[in-house]
Design an enzyme around this catalytic site. Structure first.
Site, PDB file in Angstrom:
ATOM      1  N   LYS A  39     -11.263  66.106  12.934  1.00 47.37           N
ATOM      2  CA  LYS A  39     -11.179  65.410  14.221  1.00 47.37           C
ATOM      3  C   LYS A  39      -9.954  64.519  14.162  1.00 47.37           C
ATOM      4  O   LYS A  39      -9.919  63.534  13.420  1.00 47.37           O
ATOM      5  CB  LYS A  39     -12.434  64.586  14.475  1.00 47.37           C
ATOM      6  CG  LYS A  39     -12.429  63.928  15.843  1.00 47.37           C
ATOM      7  CD  LYS A  39     -13.812  63.425  16.211  1.00 47.37           C
ATOM      8  CE  LYS A  39     -13.930  63.050  17.676  1.00 47.37           C
ATOM      9  NZ  LYS A  39     -13.035  61.982  18.106  1.00 47.37           N
ATOM     10  N   GLU A  88      -4.650  67.732  20.732  1.00 44.87           N
ATOM     11  CA  GLU A  88      -4.484  66.311  20.470  1.00 44.87           C
ATOM     12  C   GLU A  88      -3.024  66.030  20.134  1.00 44.87           C
ATOM     13  O   GLU A  88      -2.413  66.773  19.359  1.00 44.87           O
ATOM     14  CB  GLU A  88      -5.398  65.951  19.283  1.00 44.87           C
ATOM     15  CG  GLU A  88      -5.752  64.510  19.180  1.00 44.87           C
ATOM     16  CD  GLU A  88      -6.939  64.096  20.074  1.00 44.87           C
ATOM     17  OE1 GLU A  88      -7.420  64.916  20.890  1.00 44.87           O
ATOM     18  OE2 GLU A  88      -7.355  62.937  19.950  1.00 44.87           O
ATOM     19  N   LYS A 138     -17.875  73.425  15.973  1.00 46.75           N
ATOM     20  CA  LYS A 138     -18.170  74.086  17.250  1.00 46.75           C
ATOM     21  C   LYS A 138     -18.879  75.402  16.982  1.00 46.75           C
ATOM     22  O   LYS A 138     -18.453  76.158  16.107  1.00 46.75           O
ATOM     23  CB  LYS A 138     -16.862  74.377  18.004  1.00 46.75           C
ATOM     24  CG  LYS A 138     -16.143  73.123  18.422  1.00 46.75           C
ATOM     25  CD  LYS A 138     -14.672  73.358  18.693  1.00 46.75           C
ATOM     26  CE  LYS A 138     -13.919  72.048  18.566  1.00 46.75           C
ATOM     27  NZ  LYS A 138     -12.522  72.198  18.214  1.00 46.75           N
ATOM     28  N   CYS A 193      13.790  34.204  13.662  1.00 45.28           N
ATOM     29  CA  CYS A 193      14.740  33.239  13.124  1.00 45.28           C
ATOM     30  C   CYS A 193      16.083  33.558  13.753  1.00 45.28           C
ATOM     31  O   CYS A 193      16.540  34.692  13.743  1.00 45.28           O
ATOM     32  CB  CYS A 193      14.814  33.399  11.611  1.00 45.28           C
ATOM     33  SG  CYS A 193      16.268  32.618  10.920  1.00 45.28           S
TER      34      CYS A 193
HETATM   35  S1  IVH Z   1     -12.941  69.737  20.569  1.00 43.73           S
HETATM   36  C1  IVH Z   1     -15.639  70.032  24.125  1.00 43.73           C
HETATM   37  N1  IVH Z   1     -11.663  69.340  18.321  1.00 43.73           N
HETATM   38  O1  IVH Z   1     -12.039  64.059  20.306  1.00 43.73           O
HETATM   39  C2  IVH Z   1     -14.940  69.894  22.862  1.00 43.73           C
HETATM   40  N2  IVH Z   1     -11.762  67.584  19.897  1.00 43.73           N
HETATM   41  O2  IVH Z   1     -14.266  62.446  21.047  1.00 43.73           O
HETATM   42  C3  IVH Z   1     -13.646  69.308  23.085  1.00 43.73           C
HETATM   43  N3  IVH Z   1     -10.569  65.579  19.224  1.00 43.73           N
HETATM   44  O3  IVH Z   1     -11.553  64.504  23.718  1.00 43.73           O
HETATM   45  C4  IVH Z   1     -13.044  68.703  21.962  1.00 43.73           C
HETATM   46  N4  IVH Z   1      -9.863  66.340  17.303  1.00 43.73           N
HETATM   47  O4  IVH Z   1      -9.522  64.646  22.217  1.00 43.73           O
HETATM   48  C5  IVH Z   1     -12.043  68.826  19.496  1.00 43.73           C
HETATM   49  N5  IVH Z   1     -10.528  69.111  16.320  1.00 43.73           N
HETATM   50  C6  IVH Z   1     -10.915  68.604  17.491  1.00 43.73           C
HETATM   51  C7  IVH Z   1     -10.569  67.310  17.884  1.00 43.73           C
HETATM   52  C8  IVH Z   1     -11.028  66.832  19.102  1.00 43.73           C
HETATM   53  C9  IVH Z   1      -9.860  65.318  18.137  1.00 43.73           C
HETATM   54  C10 IVH Z   1     -10.781  64.631  20.326  1.00 43.73           C
HETATM   55  C11 IVH Z   1     -10.634  65.243  21.670  1.00 43.73           C
HETATM   56  C12 IVH Z   1     -11.845  64.850  22.432  1.00 43.73           C
HETATM   57  C13 IVH Z   1     -12.339  63.702  21.620  1.00 43.73           C
HETATM   58  C14 IVH Z   1     -13.811  63.492  21.817  1.00 43.73           C
END
Ligand code: IVH
Length: 683
Positions: A116, A179, A299, A435
């Site tokens: 993440k 991201e 996922k 400074c």
């Molecule tokens: S999947 C419906 N994968 O986390 C699933 N999100 O807290 C959509 N994010 O809005 C997101 N790394 O911006 C996914 N490997 C990743 C991610 C990720 C960061 C963020 C994303 C999302 C947020 C939610």
């Protein structure tokens, strides 16, 4: 709690969450840590679960983010960009998997997992293979249009497929979600720069990434080291109307095949147990990521299962974020020291009673500036909570006022420079005090430390303590003096032996011979001109004489150089002390010419000032012909891939250069795209 108390607590939580949501999403300037936010969120979720009558449509648990800011034009997402549900440990993950099994009884699940990433969620749109728009997540339904800013990200293809990639069909219409992030090391460099310039420092890489994308001046975005990593798709339309991607894995491989960067370290896990191993591996640093990850996203791999699981108002049921524990500890704030940076900025630093935070001893943490100390209400002697955000950067999160004894003292910012005793002042529009004495030895030391550092001339052996000694001993008063040092002088310094002195002089000599224009420009430490901007300047100008002669207008004509940067460069070269110092550098023989033959500014081709490389077999051109075309268009064909590479032209069966080029963020072109590009000038 009485029913009434519960209702008012829920309302209070809603207000708090709304407020912190706004600070986070709209202002990019959160006041509390993610962990604290999550705790509030869960408390509300919990209350609502136990008292369903409290669940109202305007509750933050029922929606996805905050309103987009007014500054950008808005754009709706064709499919909502929802949020993710979180679990905070592997037992909670087990319960989630049990829920999945209850929802789809008898079925087995495999999971696509990726780190993440902690950045800004953006949707990027391709139509007929062309990049046409980019939009932030915003409130999940409507985001901010950041098309021009995103186009400056070097790893984002502006046309897909990027040839040299596996051949596959291209969707007529494709929304890629991912991201935008900044690596930890880039974040530190940027913050150091911001701090020295008295500008706002970013609390973490996420805010830095978000703040950089949401710039009204795309030139500033371009100067920031950002990258886009894809983790999914929104709406996708294929030429024949069929669906080609049936699993998350196929989506990610498909995106990668089209030339997009996918989240590093992503992979398929056969079952829920494997996900746990992956999580443990990632948490213990096993993947060695350059980017800050705050957990794992798992996922359900099958899109058919995803469909049947569906979504709640806030998040899909088929995805779950498993978050890492934020490492926090309590300690005492013993003292606040004020340091002087190379442009004179005074930065307060917290000196802490050493404490172990997640296995690392923390004894110092930057407090950024006086406003921050005030906003957090930190007092000397306070018990404080410290945290290593994203594993590396220690920060003081907040004081524990309930533990005050009355002995704590408010911090008074010094009215004088702690190094030279000179006057300090706050410049208009800046948060930091500086400074004002331009010959303050602390500033000179910091400037020299930068000058010889890796983002400067990279002179080995000349560590901070020698620089201090050279300045304190009066041997060095500016950069140029370094090149006039003699062995007899060096060996007079304490603990400096013959050998060390010789090594230092040899390293200086090497730097003088090898420094290229980018290094030198970056080493000078011009406000707003870091490594990236130095690269751009070095590819446009032959040497410093030319940079010095360029007007503000000419500078602004260079892509990626906005008005602010141009003004800063002009004011640097207009400063008489800098002029004198530069003249001395020239006399000392440190005056590199950039590698391009002939000034690209004098030519006017579409590849003006760009470096490119060819790899693989071209269909219609010989390599020689390709080189001629490139050079006629103002480009320079180089032999190997480096961070300065702008384009790689990939033919059939490209070599490993393509991978390297992708890593350094060069734009990948196929033969047709290259031809079209060089022909722009003919038409
Ligand atoms: S999947 C419906 N994968 O986390 C699933 N999100 O807290 C959509 N994010 O809005 C997101 N790394 O911006 C996914 N490997 C990743 C991610 C990720 C960061 C963020 C994303 C999302 C947020 C939610």
């Amino acid at each position: 709690m009485s029913q009434e108390d519960i209702a008012s607590r829920a309302e209070r939580l809603r207000q708090l969450l709304e407020y912190h949501n706004y600070r986070y999403y709209v202002l990019d300037d959160p006041e509390i840590s993610d962990a604290e936010y999550d705790a509030l969120f869960r408390e509300l979720q919990d209350l609502e679960r136990r008292h369903p009558e409290l669940r109202v449509p305007h509750s933050p648990t029922q929606r996805i983010g905050a309103e987009p800011s007014e500054a950008f034009s808005h754009r709706s997402h064709s499919l909502p960009m929802s949020s993710l549900d979180n679990v905070f440990d592997l037992t909670e993950w087990d319960s989630y998997v049990e829920r999945l099994q209850r929802m789809l009884p008898g079925e087995s699940f495999s999971f696509w997992v990726d780190p993440k990433l902690d950045g800004l969620a953006v949707e990027v749109i391709y139509e007929g293979g062309n990049y046409t728009a980019a939009c932030t997540r915003g409130d999940g339904y409507t985001g901010e249009e950041v098309t021009r800013n995103m186009a400056t990200l070097r790893n984002l293809p502006l046309r897909i497929p990027v040839r040299g990639e596996t051949k596959q069909d291209v969707p007529d219409y494709l929304e890629v979600r991912g991201e935008v992030i900044m690596s930890l090391s880039d974040f530190h460099m940027l913050n150091k720069q911001q701090e020295e310039q008295g500008r706002r420092v970013f609390a973490n890489p996420r805010n830095a990434a978000a703040g950089s994308v949401r710039q009204l001046d795309p030139g500033i975005t371009a100067s920031r080291p950002l990258r886009f990593f894809a983790y999914g798709v929104g709406l996708v339309r294929w030429p024949d109307g069929t669906d080609r991607w049936l699993t998350q894995e196929q989506i990610i491989h498909g995106l990668s095949g089209l030339g997009l960067s996918i989240v590093p370290g992503a992979r398929l896990c056969g079952d829920a147990e494997e996900v746990k191993n992956y999580f443990r591996h990632l948490e213990s640093g096993g993947l060695n990521l350059a980017f800050e990850a705050d957990g794992v996203v798992a996922k359900v791999n099958s899109l058919d299962q995803q469909d049947r699981l569906g979504s709640t108002a806030r998040a899909p049921r088929w995805a779950m974020a498993i978050k890492f524990l934020a490492e926090q500890a309590e300690t005492e704030l013993k003292r606040i020291q004020v340091q002087v940076g190379r442009t004179g900025t005074l930065t307060p630093v917290a000196l802490l009673e050493p404490v172990s935070v997640g296995g690392v001893t923390v004894s110092r943490a930057t407090l950024h500036n006086q406003d921050e100390i005030r906003a957090k209400d930190l007092r000397i002697g306070d018990r404080v909570v410290v945290q290593r955000a994203g594993d590396v950067i220690p920060e003081v999160v907040r004081p524990l006022p309930e533990k005050r004894t009355g002995e704590e003292q408010e911090f008074r910012f010094p009215g004088q420079c702690p190094s030279c005793g000179g006057r300090v002042d706050r410049l208009p529009g800046e948060v930091a005090y500086r400074c004002l004495n331009s010959s303050c030895p602390a500033q000179l030391k910091q400037a020299l430390i930068h000058f010889v550092s890796k983002s400067g001339l990279d002179i080995e052996g000349l560590g901070n303590k020698w620089i201090e000694a050279l300045v304190d001993g009066g041997y060095v008063q500016d950069f140029a003096d370094l090149f006039h040092l003699r062995k007899q002088q060096l060996v007079q310094m304490e603990r400096m032996g013959d050998k060390l002195a010789e090594n230092i002089l040899r390293a200086m000599e090497r730097a003088r011979e090898q420094a290229d224009l980018q290094r030198l420009i970056s080493a000078l430490g011009i406000r707003l001109v870091g490594w990236e901007t130095a690269r751009v300047l070095a590819s446009y100008f032959r040497d410093l004489d030319q940079v010095q002669a360029a007007s503000e207008q000419e500078l602004q004509e260079i892509p990626d150089i906005g008005p602010e940067i141009a003004a800063s460069i002009r004011s640097y070269f207009a400063n008489p002390a800098n002029k004198r110092m530069l003249e001395k550098l020239k006399q000392a023989g440190l005056w590199p010419g950039s590698e391009e033959s002939g000034s690209p500014l004098e030519g006017s081709g579409p590849l003006q000032g760009k470096r490119l490389i060819f790899t693989g077999r071209l269909d219609n051109l010989t390599r020689n012909r390709a080189r001629e075309l490139a050079e006629a268009a103002g480009g320079k064909v180089v032999g190997s891939v480096s961070g300065k590479l702008d384009y790689i032209v990939a033919g059939e069966e490209p070599g490993s250069k393509l991978d390297r080029a992708r890593e350094v963020g060069a734009t990948i072109l196929d033969e047709d795209q290259f031809l079209r590009l060089v022909q722009e000038q003919a038409s």
